[in-house]
Design a protein around this motif. Structure first.
Motif, mmCIF file in Angstrom:
data_model
loop_
_atom_site.group_PDB
_atom_site.id
_atom_site.type_symbol
_atom_site.label_atom_id
_atom_site.label_comp_id
_atom_site.label_asym_id
_atom_site.label_seq_id
_atom_site.Cartn_x
_atom_site.Cartn_y
_atom_site.Cartn_z
ATOM 1 N N LEU A 185 0.831 -1.206 0.000
ATOM 2 C CA LEU A 185 0.000 0.000 0.000
ATOM 3 C C LEU A 185 0.866 1.256 0.000
ATOM 4 C CD1 LEU A 185 -2.844 -1.022 2.470
ATOM 5 C CD2 LEU A 185 -3.079 -0.548 0.022
ATOM 6 N N GLU A 186 1.941 1.255 0.798
ATOM 7 C CA GLU A 186 2.851 2.401 0.816
ATOM 8 C C GLU A 186 3.444 2.636 -0.573
ATOM 9 O OE1 GLU A 186 5.770 1.574 3.811
ATOM 10 O OE2 GLU A 186 4.346 1.878 5.457
ATOM 11 N N GLU A 187 3.858 1.559 -1.232
ATOM 12 C CA GLU A 187 4.417 1.694 -2.577
ATOM 13 C C GLU A 187 3.377 2.236 -3.554
ATOM 14 O OE1 GLU A 187 6.029 -2.084 -3.718
ATOM 15 O OE2 GLU A 187 7.695 -1.938 -2.302
ATOM 16 N N HIS A 188 2.133 1.763 -3.433
ATOM 17 C CA HIS A 188 1.068 2.240 -4.321
ATOM 18 C C HIS A 188 0.788 3.724 -4.070
ATOM 19 C CE1 HIS A 188 -2.390 1.999 -6.925
ATOM 20 N NE2 HIS A 188 -3.142 2.520 -5.978
ATOM 21 N N ILE A 189 0.747 4.120 -2.811
ATOM 22 C CA ILE A 189 0.528 5.534 -2.474
ATOM 23 C C ILE A 189 1.651 6.390 -3.041
ATOM 24 C CG2 ILE A 189 0.520 7.179 -0.538
ATOM 25 C CD1 ILE A 189 -1.046 4.952 1.042
ATOM 26 N N GLU A 190 2.901 5.938 -2.877
ATOM 27 C CA GLU A 190 4.041 6.682 -3.423
ATOM 28 C C GLU A 190 3.938 6.812 -4.938
ATOM 29 O OE1 GLU A 190 7.491 4.595 -2.012
ATOM 30 O OE2 GLU A 190 7.128 5.165 0.069
ATOM 31 N N MET A 239 1.169 6.743 -6.742
ATOM 32 C CA MET A 239 0.071 7.668 -7.055
ATOM 33 C C MET A 239 0.489 9.113 -6.797
ATOM 34 S SD MET A 239 -2.445 5.917 -8.240
ATOM 35 C CE MET A 239 -1.217 4.878 -8.994
ATOM 36 N N GLN A 240 1.239 9.341 -5.727
ATOM 37 C CA GLN A 240 1.698 10.699 -5.435
ATOM 38 C C GLN A 240 2.674 11.177 -6.508
ATOM 39 O OE1 GLN A 240 3.031 10.085 -1.399
ATOM 40 N NE2 GLN A 240 1.124 10.899 -0.551
ATOM 41 N N ARG A 279 2.649 10.190 -9.639
ATOM 42 C CA ARG A 279 1.828 10.460 -10.828
ATOM 43 C C ARG A 279 1.112 11.801 -10.696
ATOM 44 N NH1 ARG A 279 -1.691 5.308 -12.185
ATOM 45 N NH2 ARG A 279 -2.365 6.666 -13.893
ATOM 46 N N ARG A 280 0.608 12.087 -9.488
ATOM 47 C CA ARG A 280 -0.067 13.355 -9.246
ATOM 48 C C ARG A 280 0.899 14.518 -9.433
ATOM 49 N NH1 ARG A 280 -2.345 14.551 -3.402
ATOM 50 N NH2 ARG A 280 -4.486 14.665 -4.079
ATOM 51 N N ALA A 281 2.118 14.359 -8.907
ATOM 52 C CA ALA A 281 3.118 15.420 -9.057
ATOM 53 C C ALA A 281 3.484 15.614 -10.527
ATOM 54 C CB ALA A 281 4.371 15.077 -8.235
ATOM 55 N N ALA A 282 3.599 14.531 -11.283
ATOM 56 C CA ALA A 282 3.923 14.645 -12.715
ATOM 57 C C ALA A 282 2.798 15.341 -13.471
ATOM 58 C CB ALA A 282 4.171 13.257 -13.305
ATOM 59 N N LEU A 283 1.548 15.031 -13.133
ATOM 60 C CA LEU A 283 0.415 15.710 -13.769
ATOM 61 C C LEU A 283 0.393 17.196 -13.441
ATOM 62 C CD1 LEU A 283 -2.409 13.068 -13.306
ATOM 63 C CD2 LEU A 283 -1.381 13.801 -15.478
ATOM 64 N N ALA A 284 0.658 17.524 -12.169
ATOM 65 C CA ALA A 284 0.684 18.922 -11.752
ATOM 66 C C ALA A 284 1.795 19.668 -12.464
ATOM 67 C CB ALA A 284 0.848 19.031 -10.232
ATOM 68 N N ALA A 285 2.966 19.024 -12.605
ATOM 69 C CA ALA A 285 4.090 19.673 -13.306
ATOM 70 C C ALA A 285 3.740 19.889 -14.772
ATOM 71 C CB ALA A 285 5.337 18.799 -13.167
ATOM 72 N N ARG A 286 3.107 18.914 -15.400
ATOM 73 C CA ARG A 286 2.731 19.044 -16.803
ATOM 74 C C ARG A 286 1.697 20.158 -16.967
ATOM 75 N NH1 ARG A 286 0.778 13.712 -19.785
ATOM 76 N NH2 ARG A 286 0.538 13.328 -17.584
ATOM 77 N N ARG A 287 0.779 20.252 -16.005
ATOM 78 C CA ARG A 287 -0.239 21.293 -16.060
ATOM 79 C C ARG A 287 0.409 22.681 -15.937
ATOM 80 N NH1 ARG A 287 -3.158 19.753 -11.913
ATOM 81 N NH2 ARG A 287 -2.553 21.442 -10.549
ATOM 82 N N ARG A 288 1.426 22.807 -15.065
ATOM 83 C CA ARG A 288 2.104 24.091 -14.895
ATOM 84 C C ARG A 288 2.867 24.460 -16.166
ATOM 85 N NH1 ARG A 288 2.968 22.011 -9.663
ATOM 86 N NH2 ARG A 288 5.017 21.210 -10.245
ATOM 87 N N VAL A 289 3.463 23.484 -16.834
ATOM 88 C CA VAL A 289 4.214 23.742 -18.063
ATOM 89 C C VAL A 289 3.271 24.202 -19.181
ATOM 90 C CG1 VAL A 289 5.549 22.627 -19.910
ATOM 91 C CG2 VAL A 289 6.118 22.205 -17.513
ATOM 92 N N ASN A 290 2.080 23.635 -19.206
ATOM 93 C CA ASN A 290 1.117 23.954 -20.269
ATOM 94 C C ASN A 290 0.414 25.278 -20.053
ATOM 95 O OD1 ASN A 290 1.685 21.621 -21.684
ATOM 96 N ND2 ASN A 290 0.082 20.438 -20.667
ATOM 97 N N ARG A 291 0.633 25.933 -18.947
ATOM 98 C CA ARG A 291 -0.025 27.230 -18.691
ATOM 99 C C ARG A 291 0.653 28.332 -19.383
ATOM 100 N NH1 ARG A 291 -1.700 27.298 -12.373
ATOM 101 N NH2 ARG A 291 -3.094 25.560 -12.499
#
Length: 164
Positions: free
Chosen positions: A142-147, A149-150, A152-164
């Motif tokens: 579960l810890e590995e899965h949470i890490e 997912m976190q 992936r979330r950080a990568a999505l947020a970074a991609r969103r910031r780049v696309n702004r």
């Protein structure tokens, strides 16, 4: 992660050591329990006869006679079990005498030969572990899965910031 910086080299080493110690503990438990590594290859019925022989030999070495095991199994099952039938279950040549599943469970129970429980799952490439280790492994997974997912979330947020 909420401010908890766990991506440093020390924390990564601690995580690796934690997982390695769980795996080593499980492996050591299987090894120290005697394991069934010496059962070998061959027909399934022959392997079953050999694991029964293995359990009875270990029980004998621990002070239990086949006659006592038969009596204890009979009491556990509520039906007759003789020393002669134990001998037939051990015989690779006795094709008409196969141990029933409930008798196999009784054999494990009265001899304490818990390593036998790994035989059937082992035929499918699986391993039996004690409950206490299952919770540790599930927690780590579960810890590995949470890490993941976190990350992936950080990568999505970074991609969103780049696309702004």
């Amino acid at each position: 992660m909420g401010g908890d910086e766990r991506f440093g080299p020390i924390e990564m080493i601690e995580d690796v050591i934690g997982v390695a110690s769980i795996i080593l503990t499980i492996w050591a438990g299987c090894f120290l329990a005697g394991g069934l590594g010496g059962i070998g290859r061959g027909r399934l019925d022959s392997k079953i006869a050999r694991i029964i022989t293995h359990a009875l030999r270990d029980a004998r070495d621990g002070g239990q006679s086949r006659a006592q095991i038969a009596r204890d199994m009979a009491e556990f099952l509520g039906r007759p079990v003789s020393e002669a039938i134990l001998n037939k279950w051990c015989s690779e040549g006795s094709e008409e005498h196969r141990i029933p599943l409930d008798a196999f469970i009784a054999l494990v129970k009265v001899t304490g030969a818990r390593d036998l429980l790994g035989f059937v799952p082992g035929e499918f490439g699986l391993t039996v572990i004690e409950d206490e280790y299952a919770a540790l492994i599930e927690e780590r997974l579960l810890e590995e899965h949470i890490e993941e997912m976190q990350a992936r979330r950080a990568a999505l947020a970074a991609r969103r910031r780049v696309n702004r």
